[in-house]
Every structure is written in structure tokens, then in C-alpha cells.
Design a protein around this motif. Sequence first.
Motif, PDB file in Angstrom:
ATOM      1  N   ASN A  83       0.809  -1.219   0.000  1.00  0.00           N
ATOM      2  CA  ASN A  83       0.000   0.000   0.000  1.00  0.00           C
ATOM      3  C   ASN A  83       0.851   1.281   0.000  1.00  0.00           C
ATOM      4  O   ASN A  83       0.310   2.368   0.180  1.00  0.00           O
ATOM      5  N   GLU A  84       2.149   1.160  -0.216  1.00  0.00           N
ATOM      6  CA  GLU A  84       3.049   2.316  -0.187  1.00  0.00           C
ATOM      7  C   GLU A  84       3.590   2.624  -1.581  1.00  0.00           C
ATOM      8  O   GLU A  84       3.613   1.762  -2.458  1.00  0.00           O
ATOM      9  N   GLU A  85       4.037   3.857  -1.756  1.00  0.00           N
ATOM     10  CA  GLU A  85       4.642   4.263  -3.023  1.00  0.00           C
ATOM     11  C   GLU A  85       6.045   3.672  -3.141  1.00  0.00           C
ATOM     12  O   GLU A  85       6.707   3.404  -2.142  1.00  0.00           O
ATOM     13  N   TYR A  86       6.477   3.489  -4.393  1.00  0.00           N
ATOM     14  CA  TYR A  86       7.823   3.027  -4.654  1.00  0.00           C
ATOM     15  C   TYR A  86       8.280   3.660  -5.962  1.00  0.00           C
ATOM     16  O   TYR A  86       7.522   4.360  -6.632  1.00  0.00           O
ATOM     17  N   ARG A  87       9.512   3.432  -6.333  1.00  0.00           N
ATOM     18  CA  ARG A  87      10.095   4.024  -7.539  1.00  0.00           C
ATOM     19  C   ARG A  87       9.587   3.259  -8.765  1.00  0.00           C
ATOM     20  O   ARG A  87      10.286   2.449  -9.347  1.00  0.00           O
ATOM     21  N   CYS A  88       8.361   3.570  -9.151  1.00  0.00           N
ATOM     22  CA  CYS A  88       7.700   2.822 -10.218  1.00  0.00           C
ATOM     23  C   CYS A  88       8.155   3.238 -11.610  1.00  0.00           C
ATOM     24  O   CYS A  88       7.991   2.479 -12.557  1.00  0.00           O
ATOM     25  N   CYS A  89       8.686   4.411 -11.744  1.00  0.00           N
ATOM     26  CA  CYS A  89       9.027   4.903 -13.077  1.00  0.00           C
ATOM     27  C   CYS A  89      10.193   5.882 -12.986  1.00  0.00           C
ATOM     28  O   CYS A  89      10.610   6.264 -11.896  1.00  0.00           O
ATOM     29  N   CYS A  90      10.680   6.285 -14.140  1.00  0.00           N
ATOM     30  CA  CYS A  90      11.876   7.131 -14.167  1.00  0.00           C
ATOM     31  C   CYS A  90      11.636   8.519 -13.575  1.00  0.00           C
ATOM     32  O   CYS A  90      12.597   9.216 -13.247  1.00  0.00           O
ATOM     33  N   THR A  91      10.391   8.918 -13.398  1.00  0.00           N
ATOM     34  CA  THR A  91      10.111  10.230 -12.816  1.00  0.00           C
ATOM     35  C   THR A  91       9.857  10.165 -11.310  1.00  0.00           C
ATOM     36  O   THR A  91       9.638  11.190 -10.677  1.00  0.00           O
ATOM     37  N   SER A  92       9.878   8.975 -10.726  1.00  0.00           N
ATOM     38  CA  SER A  92       9.657   8.817  -9.285  1.00  0.00           C
ATOM     39  C   SER A  92      10.829   9.371  -8.494  1.00  0.00           C
ATOM     40  O   SER A  92      11.971   9.363  -8.954  1.00  0.00           O
ATOM     41  N   SER A  93      10.545   9.770  -7.290  1.00  0.00           N
ATOM     42  CA  SER A  93      11.576  10.277  -6.388  1.00  0.00           C
ATOM     43  C   SER A  93      12.618   9.199  -6.109  1.00  0.00           C
ATOM     44  O   SER A  93      12.272   8.041  -5.844  1.00  0.00           O
ATOM     45  N   LYS A  94      13.877   9.574  -6.141  1.00  0.00           N
ATOM     46  CA  LYS A  94      14.969   8.637  -5.835  1.00  0.00           C
ATOM     47  C   LYS A  94      14.964   8.254  -4.352  1.00  0.00           C
ATOM     48  O   LYS A  94      15.662   7.333  -3.947  1.00  0.00           O
ATOM     49  N   LYS A  95      14.187   8.969  -3.541  1.00  0.00           N
ATOM     50  CA  LYS A  95      14.101   8.664  -2.115  1.00  0.00           C
ATOM     51  C   LYS A  95      13.181   7.474  -1.831  1.00  0.00           C
ATOM     52  O   LYS A  95      13.229   6.901  -0.758  1.00  0.00           O
ATOM     53  N   LEU A  96      12.352   7.102  -2.809  1.00  0.00           N
ATOM     54  CA  LEU A  96      11.423   5.992  -2.627  1.00  0.00           C
ATOM     55  C   LEU A  96      12.153   4.657  -2.772  1.00  0.00           C
ATOM     56  O   LEU A  96      13.165   4.566  -3.470  1.00  0.00           O
ATOM     57  N   PRO A  97      11.622   3.592  -2.157  1.00  0.00           N
ATOM     58  CA  PRO A  97      12.213   2.260  -2.331  1.00  0.00           C
ATOM     59  C   PRO A  97      12.169   1.828  -3.792  1.00  0.00           C
ATOM     60  O   PRO A  97      11.282   2.228  -4.540  1.00  0.00           O
TER      61      PRO A  97
END
Length: 174
Positions: A83-97
Motif C-alpha cells: 500500500n506504499e509508493e515506490y520508484r515505479c518509473c523514471c520520474t519517481s523520487s529517488k528517495k522511494l524504495p
Amino acid sequence: MTKTNYFIFFLFLVLPYSSFGQNDCGITVDTTKIFLDENLDSFLSDLQLQTFQTFTNKKQIPQAIKQQLDCLTKDSFSIANPNEEYRCCCTSSKKLPRRKLLFFSQSKDIFLITYLTGGLGESTTILLLKLQGDKIIDIWTGYGFPEFKSKNEVIKHIEKKRKSEFGLHSNLFI
């Protein structure tokens, strides 16, 4: 392209990374064995015959397994809960898993985990670990595009895709 041609291409890609996974983790990752699915029948048999307990919270991953996965990856096996955000794509935050847990199951000596990884596209990684006590003694990994929610879905996918041209391996790095 034949499986032999894929294998030769694979060797050129993997050999610079060392095809026998030398590391300081106490685990030998034989990527050639994984690519050729030499250990897959044993894993499938264990998946079908053993009793598993299933979880969907990353905090329930046994500490010994988490430590070994942290060592094998360059990012401390960063993983988000379902249920949490992650680095799903190239525009996602680098801080995400870098990964998003779908589920994991564990028996007395097998650990199965599936998780999403992103980038240009999103895919699901299947990671199977054979354990002896708290130590990983064998690894198999593959991928797919479905978001696997159960051990049986993983088994069906492997059985369907293992003989197909593009099979089960996109890359072997967890």
C-alpha cells in the motif's frame, strides 16, 4: 533466436559482473545455473509439496533473510509495502524504495518473494531462496508482468513461461 544464441548473448552481458556472483555475503549466485533453470525443478517441487505461510508486510521478512538480501543488493534491498509508493518509473523520487512487495511465503526451507520493480516499464520479480537454517544455499530468480498474489499463481506462471522463447529471465540482478 535460439536458446543457445540467447545464452551466448547473456554471457557477454553477465561475465563482466562475474557469472558466479562473488560477493562478501557468503552466498554464491551462479547466474548461469539460474538462466538455464538448472535448479528450477527442485524449487517447483518444494513449492508444490511444502506448507507455506504467506505475508504482505515487509516487516515480517525474517531478519536473517533481509540481511542477506541487503548484502546482495546495492540499495539495502529497499522495498515498500503493497500500500506504499515506490520508484515505479523514471520520474519517481529517488528517495522511494526501488521495489514494491506483492507477497512473500515461507516454508521450513523455501522463501518465495514477489515484488514490482519499475523504470521504463513495470514488471514483477520472482525470487526463490532455498534455506539451510538462516543461510541461503540456493537462489532462482525470474520475472513476469502479472502482479502475483499467491504461490499458486507463481507456479502456474513458471510452468507456462519456462519453455517459451522469452521465458522467465529479463535480468538476473535482484
